[in-house]
Design a protein around this motif. Structure first.
Motif, PDB file in Angstrom:
ATOM      1  N   ASN A  90      -0.366   9.133 -18.661  1.00 54.86           N
ATOM      2  CA  ASN A  90      -1.692   9.761 -18.592  1.00 54.86           C
ATOM      3  C   ASN A  90      -2.631   9.265 -19.688  1.00 54.86           C
ATOM      4  N   ARG A  91      -2.677   7.941 -19.856  1.00 58.44           N
ATOM      5  CA  ARG A  91      -3.487   7.335 -20.916  1.00 58.44           C
ATOM      6  C   ARG A  91      -4.672   6.591 -20.286  1.00 58.44           C
ATOM      7  N   PRO A  92      -5.917   6.961 -20.634  1.00 59.43           N
ATOM      8  CA  PRO A  92      -7.070   6.241 -20.075  1.00 59.43           C
ATOM      9  C   PRO A  92      -7.017   4.761 -20.462  1.00 59.43           C
ATOM     10  N   VAL A  93      -7.389   3.900 -19.536  1.00 61.76           N
ATOM     11  CA  VAL A  93      -7.456   2.463 -19.810  1.00 61.76           C
ATOM     12  C   VAL A  93      -8.611   2.224 -20.767  1.00 61.76           C
ATOM     13  N   HIS A  94      -8.338   1.509 -21.840  1.00 57.24           N
ATOM     14  CA  HIS A  94      -9.337   1.242 -22.877  1.00 57.24           C
ATOM     15  C   HIS A  94     -10.563   0.564 -22.265  1.00 57.24           C
ATOM     16  N   GLY A  95     -11.719   1.132 -22.480  1.00 52.20           N
ATOM     17  CA  GLY A  95     -12.955   0.558 -21.957  1.00 52.20           C
ATOM     18  C   GLY A  95     -13.193   0.857 -20.486  1.00 52.20           C
ATOM     19  N   GLY A  96     -12.276   1.561 -19.829  1.00 53.87           N
ATOM     20  CA  GLY A  96     -12.452   1.954 -18.439  1.00 53.87           C
ATOM     21  C   GLY A  96     -12.106   0.909 -17.407  1.00 53.87           C
ATOM     22  N   ALA A  97     -11.833  -0.328 -17.824  1.00 52.42           N
ATOM     23  CA  ALA A  97     -11.502  -1.404 -16.880  1.00 52.42           C
ATOM     24  C   ALA A  97     -10.257  -2.135 -17.361  1.00 52.42           C
ATOM     25  N   LEU A  98      -9.436  -2.535 -16.429  1.00 52.80           N
ATOM     26  CA  LEU A  98      -8.219  -3.284 -16.716  1.00 52.80           C
ATOM     27  C   LEU A  98      -8.571  -4.768 -16.698  1.00 52.80           C
ATOM     28  N   ARG A  99      -8.246  -5.480 -17.771  1.00 48.94           N
ATOM     29  CA  ARG A  99      -8.557  -6.914 -17.864  1.00 48.94           C
ATOM     30  C   ARG A  99      -7.287  -7.721 -18.050  1.00 48.94           C
ATOM     31  N   MET A 100      -7.251  -8.878 -17.398  1.00 50.32           N
ATOM     32  CA  MET A 100      -6.078  -9.756 -17.490  1.00 50.32           C
ATOM     33  C   MET A 100      -6.486 -11.186 -17.190  1.00 50.32           C
ATOM     34  N   LYS A 101      -5.645 -12.128 -17.612  1.00 55.91           N
ATOM     35  CA  LYS A 101      -5.877 -13.540 -17.315  1.00 55.91           C
ATOM     36  C   LYS A 101      -4.580 -14.121 -16.751  1.00 55.91           C
ATOM     37  N   PRO A 102      -4.439 -14.140 -15.423  1.00 55.86           N
ATOM     38  CA  PRO A 102      -3.209 -14.643 -14.809  1.00 55.86           C
ATOM     39  C   PRO A 102      -2.999 -16.131 -15.072  1.00 55.86           C
ATOM     40  N   SER A 103      -1.738 -16.496 -15.160  1.00 55.43           N
ATOM     41  CA  SER A 103      -1.343 -17.880 -15.390  1.00 55.43           C
ATOM     42  C   SER A 103      -0.575 -18.385 -14.166  1.00 55.43           C
ATOM     43  N   SER A 104      -0.597 -19.675 -13.964  1.00 53.44           N
ATOM     44  CA  SER A 104       0.181 -20.264 -12.863  1.00 53.44           C
ATOM     45  C   SER A 104       1.640 -20.482 -13.265  1.00 53.44           C
ATOM     46  N   LEU A 105       1.985 -20.240 -14.532  1.00 50.48           N
ATOM     47  CA  LEU A 105       3.349 -20.483 -15.001  1.00 50.48           C
ATOM     48  C   LEU A 105       4.357 -19.469 -14.472  1.00 50.48           C
ATOM     49  N   TYR A 106       3.921 -18.228 -14.277  1.00 51.77           N
ATOM     50  CA  TYR A 106       4.809 -17.164 -13.824  1.00 51.77           C
ATOM     51  C   TYR A 106       4.101 -16.340 -12.750  1.00 51.77           C
ATOM     52  N   PRO A 107       4.859 -15.733 -11.848  1.00 51.19           N
ATOM     53  CA  PRO A 107       4.221 -14.907 -10.814  1.00 51.19           C
ATOM     54  C   PRO A 107       3.544 -13.671 -11.415  1.00 51.19           C
ATOM     55  N   HIS A 108       2.379 -13.383 -10.895  1.00 48.20           N
ATOM     56  CA  HIS A 108       1.606 -12.208 -11.318  1.00 48.20           C
ATOM     57  C   HIS A 108       0.974 -11.645 -10.049  1.00 48.20           C
ATOM     58  N   THR A 109       1.263 -10.387  -9.742  1.00 49.20           N
ATOM     59  CA  THR A 109       0.735  -9.778  -8.527  1.00 49.20           C
ATOM     60  C   THR A 109      -0.005  -8.482  -8.833  1.00 49.20           C
ATOM     61  N   PHE A 110      -0.902  -8.139  -7.929  1.00 43.51           N
ATOM     62  CA  PHE A 110      -1.630  -6.873  -7.943  1.00 43.51           C
ATOM     63  C   PHE A 110      -1.368  -6.223  -6.601  1.00 43.51           C
ATOM     64  N   SER A 111      -0.973  -4.938  -6.601  1.00 44.02           N
ATOM     65  CA  SER A 111      -0.654  -4.251  -5.350  1.00 44.02           C
ATOM     66  C   SER A 111      -1.428  -2.946  -5.241  1.00 44.02           C
ATOM     67  N   PHE A 112      -1.998  -2.745  -4.056  1.00 43.51           N
ATOM     68  CA  PHE A 112      -2.725  -1.518  -3.744  1.00 43.51           C
ATOM     69  C   PHE A 112      -2.463  -1.201  -2.284  1.00 43.51           C
ATOM     70  N   ARG A 113      -1.994   0.025  -2.065  1.00 36.38           N
ATOM     71  CA  ARG A 113      -1.598   0.451  -0.724  1.00 36.38           C
ATOM     72  C   ARG A 113      -0.606  -0.557  -0.168  1.00 36.38           C
ATOM     73  N   ASP A 114      -0.891  -1.145   0.989  1.00 40.31           N
ATOM     74  CA  ASP A 114       0.063  -2.086   1.583  1.00 40.31           C
ATOM     75  C   ASP A 114      -0.314  -3.545   1.335  1.00 40.31           C
ATOM     76  N   GLN A 115      -1.225  -3.784   0.387  1.00 36.26           N
ATOM     77  CA  GLN A 115      -1.654  -5.141   0.069  1.00 36.26           C
ATOM     78  C   GLN A 115      -1.067  -5.606  -1.255  1.00 36.26           C
ATOM     79  N   THR A 116      -0.597  -6.847  -1.280  1.00 41.88           N
ATOM     80  CA  THR A 116      -0.188  -7.488  -2.525  1.00 41.88           C
ATOM     81  C   THR A 116      -0.967  -8.785  -2.653  1.00 41.88           C
ATOM     82  N   ILE A 117      -1.624  -8.953  -3.778  1.00 42.15           N
ATOM     83  CA  ILE A 117      -2.438 -10.135  -4.043  1.00 42.15           C
ATOM     84  C   ILE A 117      -1.748 -10.933  -5.135  1.00 42.15           C
ATOM     85  N   TYR A 118      -1.587 -12.239  -4.911  1.00 46.49           N
ATOM     86  CA  TYR A 118      -0.948 -13.114  -5.886  1.00 46.49           C
ATOM     87  C   TYR A 118      -2.010 -13.654  -6.839  1.00 46.49           C
ATOM     88  N   LEU A 119      -2.063 -13.069  -8.019  1.00 50.47           N
ATOM     89  CA  LEU A 119      -3.057 -13.453  -9.013  1.00 50.47           C
ATOM     90  C   LEU A 119      -2.738 -14.790  -9.668  1.00 50.47           C
TER      91      LEU A 119
END
Length: 137
Positions: free
Chosen positions: A78-107
């Motif tokens: 129950n911790r608010p995300v700092h600044g209200g938005a989640l920030r990331m920089k995906p790399s091609s070196l390792y798999p990174h995914t985002f999932s919402f409902r029945d969708q998975t996006i390969y970042l």
């Protein structure tokens, strides 16, 4: 984030969750972080799943901690995300995914890879949400 380009969007209801999974760049271990769009309109960190502790990883006990499938799972953060938005920089070196409902996006693939991604929830006026609901289908 820097260009303002929208690479993906979807409607979300208060109480719904989404998560991302990646391989930590230092620890080389899988991480899963679960977020919730709260009833107060904030993006909240709810769970953190890790297989190890170390640089850049959780280091103190928060919420409820349990072991599940080889992961240390911290729930009910129950911790608010700092600044209200989640920030990331995906790399091609390792798999990174985002999932919402029945969708998975390969970042870790184009058009997301190496971009600074900002995930946020925008509270729209009812009429704009109505118009967007037709565009998203």
């Amino acid at each position: 984030m820097n260009t303002g380009e929208i690479l993906w969007e979807s409607d979300i209801k208060q109480g719904e969750t989404f998560f991302h999974e990646y391989i930590h760049s230092v620890e080389k271990s899988p991480v899963k972080e679960v977020f919730q769009y709260s009833s107060t309109g904030e993006v909240m960190t709810m769970e953190s799943w890790t297989k190890s502790f170390g640089a850049g990883m959780p280091y103190q006990r928060e919420g409820d901690v349990e072991m599940k499938d080889g992961y240390y799972v911290m729930k009910n953060l129950n911790r608010p995300v700092h600044g209200g938005a989640l920030r990331m920089k995906p790399s091609s070196l390792y798999p990174h995914t985002f999932s919402f409902r029945d969708q998975t996006i390969y970042l870790s693939k184009e058009p997301f890879v190496t971009k600074i991604i900002e995930i946020n929830v925008i509270d729209l006026p009812w009429w704009e949400g109505f118009i967007r609901s037709f565009k998203l289908k």
